[in-house]
Motif scaffolding. Structure first.
Motif, PDB file in Angstrom:
ATOM      1  N   ASP A 216       0.811  -1.216   0.000  1.00 53.69           N
ATOM      2  CA  ASP A 216       0.000   0.000   0.000  1.00 53.69           C
ATOM      3  C   ASP A 216       0.848   1.272   0.000  1.00 53.69           C
ATOM      4  O   ASP A 216       0.319   2.361   0.222  1.00 53.69           O
ATOM      5  CB  ASP A 216      -0.923   0.026   1.222  1.00 53.69           C
ATOM      6  CG  ASP A 216      -1.941  -1.103   1.189  1.00 53.69           C
ATOM      7  OD1 ASP A 216      -2.184  -1.652   0.097  1.00 53.69           O
ATOM      8  OD2 ASP A 216      -2.489  -1.441   2.247  1.00 53.69           O
ATOM      9  N   TYR A 217       2.150   1.146  -0.200  1.00 56.65           N
ATOM     10  CA  TYR A 217       3.043   2.315  -0.192  1.00 56.65           C
ATOM     11  C   TYR A 217       2.597   3.344  -1.239  1.00 56.65           C
ATOM     12  O   TYR A 217       2.265   2.964  -2.375  1.00 56.65           O
ATOM     13  CB  TYR A 217       4.465   1.844  -0.495  1.00 56.65           C
ATOM     14  CG  TYR A 217       5.478   2.950  -0.651  1.00 56.65           C
ATOM     15  CD1 TYR A 217       6.141   3.451   0.442  1.00 56.65           C
ATOM     16  CD2 TYR A 217       5.761   3.488  -1.903  1.00 56.65           C
ATOM     17  CE1 TYR A 217       7.077   4.472   0.303  1.00 56.65           C
ATOM     18  CE2 TYR A 217       6.693   4.499  -2.052  1.00 56.65           C
ATOM     19  CZ  TYR A 217       7.337   4.983  -0.956  1.00 56.65           C
ATOM     20  OH  TYR A 217       8.258   5.988  -1.091  1.00 56.65           O
ATOM     21  N   PRO A 218       2.550   4.637  -0.912  1.00 56.38           N
ATOM     22  CA  PRO A 218       2.918   5.306   0.345  1.00 56.38           C
ATOM     23  C   PRO A 218       1.724   5.547   1.274  1.00 56.38           C
ATOM     24  O   PRO A 218       1.785   6.423   2.132  1.00 56.38           O
ATOM     25  CB  PRO A 218       3.474   6.631  -0.160  1.00 56.38           C
ATOM     26  CG  PRO A 218       2.616   6.947  -1.340  1.00 56.38           C
ATOM     27  CD  PRO A 218       2.279   5.622  -1.978  1.00 56.38           C
ATOM     28  N   LEU A 219       0.663   4.805   1.088  1.00 60.22           N
ATOM     29  CA  LEU A 219      -0.519   4.924   1.949  1.00 60.22           C
ATOM     30  C   LEU A 219      -0.525   3.797   2.968  1.00 60.22           C
ATOM     31  O   LEU A 219      -1.589   3.325   3.376  1.00 60.22           O
ATOM     32  CB  LEU A 219      -1.788   4.885   1.089  1.00 60.22           C
ATOM     33  CG  LEU A 219      -1.799   5.839  -0.120  1.00 60.22           C
ATOM     34  CD1 LEU A 219      -3.056   5.637  -0.952  1.00 60.22           C
ATOM     35  CD2 LEU A 219      -1.694   7.287   0.339  1.00 60.22           C
ATOM     36  N   ASP A 220       0.651   3.369   3.392  1.00 63.53           N
ATOM     37  CA  ASP A 220       0.789   2.178   4.215  1.00 63.53           C
ATOM     38  C   ASP A 220       0.881   2.519   5.695  1.00 63.53           C
ATOM     39  O   ASP A 220       1.181   3.649   6.083  1.00 63.53           O
ATOM     40  CB  ASP A 220       2.041   1.396   3.790  1.00 63.53           C
ATOM     41  CG  ASP A 220       3.286   2.274   3.772  1.00 63.53           C
ATOM     42  OD1 ASP A 220       3.142   3.499   3.631  1.00 63.53           O
ATOM     43  OD2 ASP A 220       4.396   1.746   3.909  1.00 63.53           O
ATOM     44  N   ALA A 221       0.631   1.514   6.514  1.00 57.93           N
ATOM     45  CA  ALA A 221       0.769   1.592   7.965  1.00 57.93           C
ATOM     46  C   ALA A 221       1.320   0.254   8.448  1.00 57.93           C
ATOM     47  O   ALA A 221       1.031  -0.800   7.862  1.00 57.93           O
ATOM     48  CB  ALA A 221      -0.563   1.915   8.637  1.00 57.93           C
ATOM     49  N   HIS A 222       2.118   0.284   9.518  1.00 57.82           N
ATOM     50  CA  HIS A 222       2.784  -0.912  10.008  1.00 57.82           C
ATOM     51  C   HIS A 222       2.709  -0.977  11.528  1.00 57.82           C
ATOM     52  O   HIS A 222       2.504   0.043  12.197  1.00 57.82           O
ATOM     53  CB  HIS A 222       4.255  -0.928   9.574  1.00 57.82           C
ATOM     54  CG  HIS A 222       4.473  -0.644   8.127  1.00 57.82           C
ATOM     55  ND1 HIS A 222       4.299  -1.582   7.153  1.00 57.82           N
ATOM     56  CD2 HIS A 222       4.831   0.503   7.483  1.00 57.82           C
ATOM     57  CE1 HIS A 222       4.550  -1.046   5.970  1.00 57.82           C
ATOM     58  NE2 HIS A 222       4.871   0.225   6.152  1.00 57.82           N
ATOM     59  N   THR A 223       2.884  -2.174  12.056  1.00 59.23           N
ATOM     60  CA  THR A 223       3.018  -2.377  13.497  1.00 59.23           C
ATOM     61  C   THR A 223       4.288  -3.176  13.747  1.00 59.23           C
ATOM     62  O   THR A 223       4.529  -4.200  13.092  1.00 59.23           O
ATOM     63  CB  THR A 223       1.802  -3.125  14.076  1.00 59.23           C
ATOM     64  OG1 THR A 223       1.640  -4.369  13.383  1.00 59.23           O
ATOM     65  CG2 THR A 223       0.542  -2.301  13.950  1.00 59.23           C
ATOM     66  N   CYS A 224       5.114  -2.684  14.674  1.00 58.95           N
ATOM     67  CA  CYS A 224       6.361  -3.348  15.036  1.00 58.95           C
ATOM     68  C   CYS A 224       6.312  -3.698  16.511  1.00 58.95           C
ATOM     69  O   CYS A 224       5.922  -2.863  17.342  1.00 58.95           O
ATOM     70  CB  CYS A 224       7.560  -2.447  14.745  1.00 58.95           C
ATOM     71  SG  CYS A 224       7.709  -1.949  13.017  1.00 58.95           S
TER      72      CYS A 224
END
Length: 494
Positions: A216-224
């Motif tokens: 989904d880059y650059p509309l992306d979201a992540h969890t670390c």
């Protein structure tokens, strides 16, 4: 008198030697911060300074052991075995398994997020506490209540004391780099608590791997997830608890919005082939800031597609202007696509910005193909009036520069046979002279018929070309608007 003077002189020498010896002992003590009597078995008094000195180096492990008839704050029993786990002595504190580790994370900031390496760096103070039931505590010692030795019910000790005390073996899952912070010395410390708990804290900069999906880059979201736990002991033997402190105002400006939250329950257990292990830590949510990409990529690309629609208003006969506009827009979009692709991280498929750019490129390419079709139709209209054979015949007969319409045919009665003969022309030659104008008349009629046919055909094709431009102008905006609507809704919701 002499004898008396000698006695006083010897006393003077004796006192001087004692004073010098005292100065030497105090000098060593103050220079290294060392107390010559005990490490933790004494009650040191040092005005106006906290007890943060290295009190281990010159005395070694034996000075940590409990000794009879000696005052102490805390000490280790004589039979203390550093290799044995504290939970082997759970009966000393009336506690059962599993044993507990307590973690505390004072997070200064998320210092770096590397998309291509898929790593996250965290600067923080990392602290772990564990219960050591074998410690001997002198609850009446004044150090438990003095601020200069640490918080209440705690005393500060040198990190070197861990050389002689059992400490847990820990694992940070996905660890890439574990950097200890140093100024003059390592930024670390040990505190012994009155409830027989040992707390070890140090300043670190940790880099961990983070599983990121850039589809989904650059509309992306992540969890670390930052997870830490015991390296050897499974959750049946050792469990853990943790809490974190995070001041968002100290966070530097990065390319993501950052939210730190408690570690979800499903990440508090790590299954491995050797068993299940308890894990503690925190979770970091990363959401990319999109305004930069909207202004630098999406908005210019959208405007280029809109400008390509202007070509539908330009007359097809204006080939240089219309062609230059479409080709320039097409090449600019290709250049933007290549630049974005170089900066984008690796994804498993066409990511969001690539999809948008590809659709925009195809829309401009479609306008270019539409104009090519119109040029093809106009080319068929511009047929030559003579075939190649006719052109060659006229060229060799010398009539190539004379239009067929301007040739005046001679009438059949204009030159008689007798006149021809009278003029020295045979009858056969006269017959040939009458045949050539007749042929020219038939060719002229055919040429006029072809011109009329071509004129009617060109009008039909001109109307067809105008209709193609009109339909393209009416269809392109709704298609592009529908695509944008579906695109932004899909990537905003999902």
């Amino acid at each position: 008198m002499v004898i008396f003077s000698s006695h006083r002189l010897s006393s003077f020498y004796t006192n001087s030697l004692l004073i010098l010896a005292s100065i030497c002992i105090c000098g060593v003590s103050s220079d290294g911060g060392l107390y010559s009597a005990q490490l933790a078995t004494s009650s040191p008094r040092h005005a106006d300074r906290e007890i943060v000195f290295d009190r281990i180096g010159l005395r070694g492990e034996h000075n940590l052991r409990c000794k009879p008839n000696t005052s102490y704050v805390w000490c280790l029993p004589p039979d203390y075995n550093q290799e044995k786990h504290p939970f082997s002595y759970f009966h000393l504190v009336n506690k059962s398994l599993p044993w507990d580790y307590e973690f505390r994370f004072v997070i200064e900031e998320i210092s770096n997020i590397n998309d291509k390496a898929q790593t996250m760096s965290v600067s923080m103070y990392f602290a772990v506490s564990w219960l050591e039931p074998r410690l001997q505590i002198n609850e009446s010692a004044a150090e438990w209540y003095e601020d200069r030795t640490g918080p209440q019910d705690q005393v500060n000790e040198s990190p070197d004391s861990l050389k002689y005390i059992w400490y847990p073996e820990l694992e940070i899952y996905g660890l890439e780099i574990f950097g200890r912070q140093r100024v003059l010395k390592e930024m670390s410390g040990v505190r012994i608590r009155k409830n027989k708990t040992i707390n070890y804290e140090l300043g670190v900069r940790i880099t961990i791997s983070c599983r990121m999906n850039f589809d989904d880059y650059p509309l992306d979201a992540h969890t670390c997830q930052f997870q830490v736990g015991s390296y050897y002991d499974t959750f049946e033997t050792v469990t853990c608890t943790s809490h974190f402190i995070y001041d968002a105002e100290r966070q530097r400006n990065l390319q993501h919005f950052i939210l730190i939250e408690e570690l979800p329950e499903r990440f508090q257990t790590v299954p491995l082939p050797s068993g299940k292990y308890a894990a503690c830590g925190f979770q970091v949510r990363l959401e990319r800031k999109q305004m930069q990409y909207i202004v630098q990529v999406y908005l210019p690309t959208l405007l280029f597609v809109v400008v390509s629609w202007v070509s539908f208003l330009i007359k097809p006969e204006v080939v240089p202007g219309r062609m230059a506009l479409l080709v320039t827009l097409f090449l600019v979009l290709i250049n933007i696509f290549n630049s974005v692709r170089e900066q984008a991280p690796i994804s498993s498929r066409l990511n969001a910005v690539d999809l948008y750019l590809v659709v925009c490129i195809f829309l401009v390419f479609g306008a270019l193909i539409e104009y090519a079709i119109i040029l093809l139709l106009l080319k068929k209209r511009r047929k030559p009036r003579r075939t190649i054979d006719e052109g060659l015949k006229n060229l060799f007969n010398g009539d190539a520069n004379q239009p067929l319409e301007r040739r005046k045919p001679q009438s059949a009665g204009g030159v008689g046979e007798d006149e021809s003969v009278g003029n020295g022309i045979s009858a056969e030659d006269s017959h040939l002279d009458h045949t050539v104008p007749a042929t020219n008349n038939r060719a002229s009629k055919q040429s006029h018929q072809m011109m009329k046919h071509n004129d009617s055909l060109s009008a039909h094709k001109q109307a067809l070309c105008d209709n193609i431009d009109a339909w393209s102008l009416w269809l392109s905006p709704p298609i592009f608007f529908t695509f944008n609507l579906v695109y932004w809704i899909a990537y905003s919701v999902f």
